[in-house]
Design a protein around this motif. Structure first.
Motif, short mmCIF file in Angstrom:
data_model
loop_
_atom_site.label_atom_id
_atom_site.label_comp_id
_atom_site.label_asym_id
_atom_site.label_seq_id
_atom_site.Cartn_x
_atom_site.Cartn_y
_atom_site.Cartn_z
N SER A 274 38.75 -21.58 -55.72
CA SER A 274 38.23 -22.19 -57.18
C SER A 274 36.97 -23.08 -56.83
CB SER A 274 39.29 -22.96 -57.96
OG SER A 274 39.76 -23.96 -57.31
N GLN A 275 36.34 -23.31 -58.00
CA GLN A 275 35.29 -24.03 -57.93
C GLN A 275 35.48 -25.58 -57.42
OE1 GLN A 275 32.36 -23.93 -61.22
NE2 GLN A 275 31.55 -25.99 -60.72
N PRO A 276 36.51 -26.24 -57.94
CA PRO A 276 36.85 -27.56 -57.26
C PRO A 276 37.06 -27.37 -55.65
CG PRO A 276 38.12 -26.85 -59.54
CD PRO A 276 37.39 -25.82 -59.05
N MET A 277 37.91 -26.47 -55.35
CA MET A 277 37.90 -26.14 -53.93
C MET A 277 36.76 -26.16 -53.24
SD MET A 277 40.99 -23.27 -53.72
CE MET A 277 42.64 -23.38 -54.78
N VAL A 278 35.72 -25.46 -53.70
CA VAL A 278 34.38 -25.19 -53.05
C VAL A 278 33.82 -26.70 -52.86
CG1 VAL A 278 32.02 -24.23 -53.01
CG2 VAL A 278 34.21 -22.78 -53.66
N GLU A 279 33.97 -27.29 -54.17
CA GLU A 279 33.46 -28.67 -54.20
C GLU A 279 34.00 -29.60 -53.27
OE1 GLU A 279 33.78 -29.20 -58.31
OE2 GLU A 279 31.80 -28.28 -58.69
N SER A 280 35.25 -29.42 -52.93
CA SER A 280 35.92 -30.22 -51.86
C SER A 280 35.67 -30.19 -50.52
CB SER A 280 37.43 -30.27 -52.07
OG SER A 280 37.93 -28.98 -51.29
N MET A 281 34.78 -29.04 -50.18
CA MET A 281 34.52 -28.75 -48.83
C MET A 281 33.06 -29.52 -48.28
SD MET A 281 35.02 -24.50 -48.81
CE MET A 281 34.79 -24.45 -47.28
N PRO A 283 29.45 -30.28 -46.67
CA PRO A 283 28.11 -29.77 -46.83
C PRO A 283 27.99 -28.76 -45.44
CG PRO A 283 28.13 -32.16 -47.21
CD PRO A 283 29.49 -32.02 -47.12
N GLY A 284 27.52 -27.87 -45.53
CA GLY A 284 27.35 -26.90 -44.58
C GLY A 284 28.28 -25.85 -44.19
N SER A 285 29.45 -26.00 -44.77
CA SER A 285 30.45 -25.21 -44.68
C SER A 285 29.94 -23.64 -45.22
CB SER A 285 31.76 -25.53 -45.34
OG SER A 285 32.11 -26.99 -44.82
N VAL A 286 30.77 -22.60 -44.78
CA VAL A 286 30.47 -21.33 -45.15
C VAL A 286 31.70 -20.60 -45.62
CG1 VAL A 286 29.52 -19.06 -44.29
CG2 VAL A 286 28.60 -21.27 -43.16
N ILE A 287 31.49 -20.00 -46.66
CA ILE A 287 32.43 -19.01 -47.46
C ILE A 287 32.03 -17.65 -47.24
CG2 ILE A 287 33.77 -18.45 -49.51
CD1 ILE A 287 33.66 -21.27 -50.25
N VAL A 288 32.70 -16.69 -46.89
CA VAL A 288 32.46 -15.36 -46.64
C VAL A 288 33.29 -14.79 -47.66
CG1 VAL A 288 32.21 -13.30 -45.17
CG2 VAL A 288 31.64 -15.46 -44.34
N ASP A 289 32.95 -13.72 -48.59
CA ASP A 289 33.64 -13.17 -49.54
C ASP A 289 33.65 -11.57 -49.25
OD1 ASP A 289 35.20 -12.43 -51.66
OD2 ASP A 289 34.37 -13.91 -52.79
N LEU A 290 34.48 -11.08 -48.71
CA LEU A 290 34.47 -9.64 -48.41
C LEU A 290 35.01 -8.94 -49.50
CD1 LEU A 290 36.14 -8.90 -44.79
CD2 LEU A 290 33.69 -9.20 -45.41
N ALA A 291 35.69 -9.72 -50.58
CA ALA A 291 36.11 -8.99 -51.79
C ALA A 291 35.22 -9.00 -53.04
CB ALA A 291 37.45 -9.54 -52.47
N ALA A 292 33.86 -9.26 -52.78
CA ALA A 292 32.70 -9.20 -53.76
C ALA A 292 32.70 -8.13 -54.27
CB ALA A 292 31.42 -9.73 -52.97
N ASP A 293 32.78 -6.99 -53.88
CA ASP A 293 32.67 -5.67 -54.56
C ASP A 293 33.70 -5.63 -55.76
OD1 ASP A 293 30.72 -3.88 -53.14
OD2 ASP A 293 31.92 -4.30 -51.39
N ALA A 294 34.83 -6.43 -55.48
CA ALA A 294 35.92 -6.13 -56.52
C ALA A 294 36.03 -7.52 -57.50
CB ALA A 294 37.24 -6.07 -55.86
N GLY A 295 35.04 -8.08 -57.56
CA GLY A 295 34.84 -9.32 -58.25
C GLY A 295 34.98 -10.58 -57.55
N GLY A 296 35.21 -10.74 -56.26
CA GLY A 296 35.36 -11.71 -55.53
C GLY A 296 36.65 -12.73 -55.42
N ASN A 297 36.92 -13.30 -54.41
CA ASN A 297 38.02 -14.05 -54.23
C ASN A 297 37.66 -15.50 -54.57
OD1 ASN A 297 39.21 -12.38 -51.31
ND2 ASN A 297 39.83 -11.97 -53.35
N ASN A 311 26.90 -28.81 -53.20
CA ASN A 311 27.34 -29.76 -52.54
C ASN A 311 26.98 -29.27 -51.06
OD1 ASN A 311 29.46 -27.62 -53.09
ND2 ASN A 311 30.82 -28.89 -51.79
N GLY A 312 26.36 -28.16 -50.88
CA GLY A 312 25.64 -27.63 -49.75
C GLY A 312 26.51 -26.58 -48.82
N VAL A 313 27.77 -26.20 -49.76
CA VAL A 313 28.43 -24.95 -49.03
C VAL A 313 27.60 -23.62 -49.35
CG1 VAL A 313 30.81 -23.73 -49.19
CG2 VAL A 313 30.48 -26.15 -49.50
N ARG A 314 27.65 -22.71 -48.42
CA ARG A 314 27.07 -21.47 -48.42
C ARG A 314 28.08 -20.39 -48.75
NH1 ARG A 314 23.34 -22.75 -43.17
NH2 ARG A 314 21.83 -23.69 -44.28
#
Length: 384
Positions: A274-281, A283-297, A311-314
């Motif tokens: 979720s967005q709050p989870m991303v905001e808790s990470m 700065p400089g962290s990376v999320i790779v979403d292999l499910a982007a074709d299907a709407g994304g995880n 907050n600097g997460v890619r």
């Protein structure tokens, strides 16, 4: 009998449905092979390499398809209005079309009189493993996801001990332990990361641990029945997802790299980050979403893009992950198609024989003889 291989024209598609290796084997079956000029260039295969393997290099799609009995594609042929070439209108009536076609085009294939087989619908049985395009492509996607994550990560992946001090190993979290997830775990471990992973399926915990990663996740009676007979994850209840989200939210803030691979066959990908989870990470962290074709995880994924959050997460939301490693993915995809055809090859007739009662054939074929024949599509038509 003539086999045609077309150039892929859909956006961001870099793969090709045949290679010089498979062309030679098709020739050995007695097939004449025509490859559209430029079909393999994005995958590092030149027209000269196809010609040397014995293929005719056709100047355009129309010439390649002229008289074709079998047509190989990666993605569904373009129809009128979808691109610069109406590939669908050029398909010879009665031809066998194989590729990752999707079910949404079945009516158009039937109307055109094409016998279409969508290879991603292959049943998950032992006999079908060597022709399973989803597994072969997911394996490479999982590998590529970690390579892309390492490239986007501003710090080192392994622990580096230097005279100036120590750089700690990256903490990696893989969400989903199917084929792509397990390969992501193995690749991250090989690069020296400290890896944890999660999955709702009961068998996944031991698979995760067998690769040297730690298991994180909520476990209850529902999770013990979270896998279909075909090995896919079942859709989970809202209550279970809420509990799983609590576990993930508590853990995710400590990770440097998160690789999301969770898919439910035939459905939109579940939102796991979720967005709050991303905001808790950090700065400089990376999320790779292999499910982007299907709407994304990940709630902050933008399909086809890499975005940097406030907050600097890619967040890497690239689509067609196998297409980001086209030479290897084309080689495996081409072998999958070759295995399917040779499995059902009638040597006396010099042609494929696809018995409708066969479990593999029944699972793959969308249309035959101008009719939509796939069981799931027939059920949908009756329900409508």
């Amino acid at each position: 009998m003539r086999l045609a291989v077309l150039k892929e024209r859909r956006p961001a598609e870099t793969r090709v449905a045949a290679t010089p290796e498979t062309v030679k084997k098709y020739k050995a079956l007695g097939l004449a092979v025509a490859v559209e000029a430029g079909a393999g260039l994005k995958a590092g295969v030149t027209d000269a390499a196809f010609a040397e393997a014995g293929a005719e290099v056709a100047p355009d799609a129309k010439a390649a398809l002229d008289g074709a009995d079998i047509v190989l594609k990666v993605r569904a042929p373009l129809a009128a209005g979808e691109g610069e070439v109406d590939e669908l209108a050029m398909l010879p009536r009665g031809a066998l079309l194989l590729g990752q076609l999707g079910t949404e085009h079945a009516g158009a294939f039937a109307e055109r009189g094409v016998d279409a087989g969508s290879m991603e619908l292959l049943p998950r049985i032992t006999r079908a493993q060597s022709m399973d395009i989803l597994s072969s492509q997911a394996n490479l996607a999982g590998y590529r996801a970690v390579v892309e994550a390492a490239a986007a990560f501003d710090r080192g992946f392994p622990m580096l001990m230097t005279a100036a001090g120590t750089v700690p190993a990256a903490n990696v979290f893989v969400m989903g332990a199917g084929v792509a997830g397990l390969q992501a775990i193995a690749t991250a471990r090989r690069l020296g990361g400290r890896v944890s992973a999660t999955d709702v399926r009961p068998a996944a915990k031991e698979e995760i641990k067998s690769l040297g990663a730690a298991f994180i996740g909520h476990e209850d009676e529902e999770s013990r029945a979270a896998q279909t007979a075909g090995g896919y994850a079942k859709p989970m209840s809202a209550a279970f997802l809420a509990k799983q989200a609590e576990v993930v939210a508590d853990a995710i803030k400590k990770f440097d790299i998160v690789v999301c691979t969770a898919l439910v066959q035939g459905r939109k990908a579940p939102t796991l980050v979720s967005q709050p989870m991303v905001e808790s990470m950090k700065p400089g962290s990376v999320i790779v979403d292999l499910a982007a074709d299907a709407g994304g995880n990940c709630a902050m994924t933008k399909p086809g893009e890499m975005v940097t959050t406030p907050n600097g997460v890619r967040v890497l939301g690239y689509t067609n992950w196998p297409g980001r490693i086209p030479a290897a993915s084309s080689a495996l995809y081409a072998r999958n198609l070759l295995t399917f055809l040779t499995t059902f090859w009638d040597k006396e007739a010099g042609a494929p024989k696809l018995p409708p009662e066969d479990e593999i054939v029944r699972g793959v074929m969308l249309t035959r003889g101008g009719q939509v024949v796939h069981p799931s599509l027939q059920q949908q038509a009756k329900a409508a």
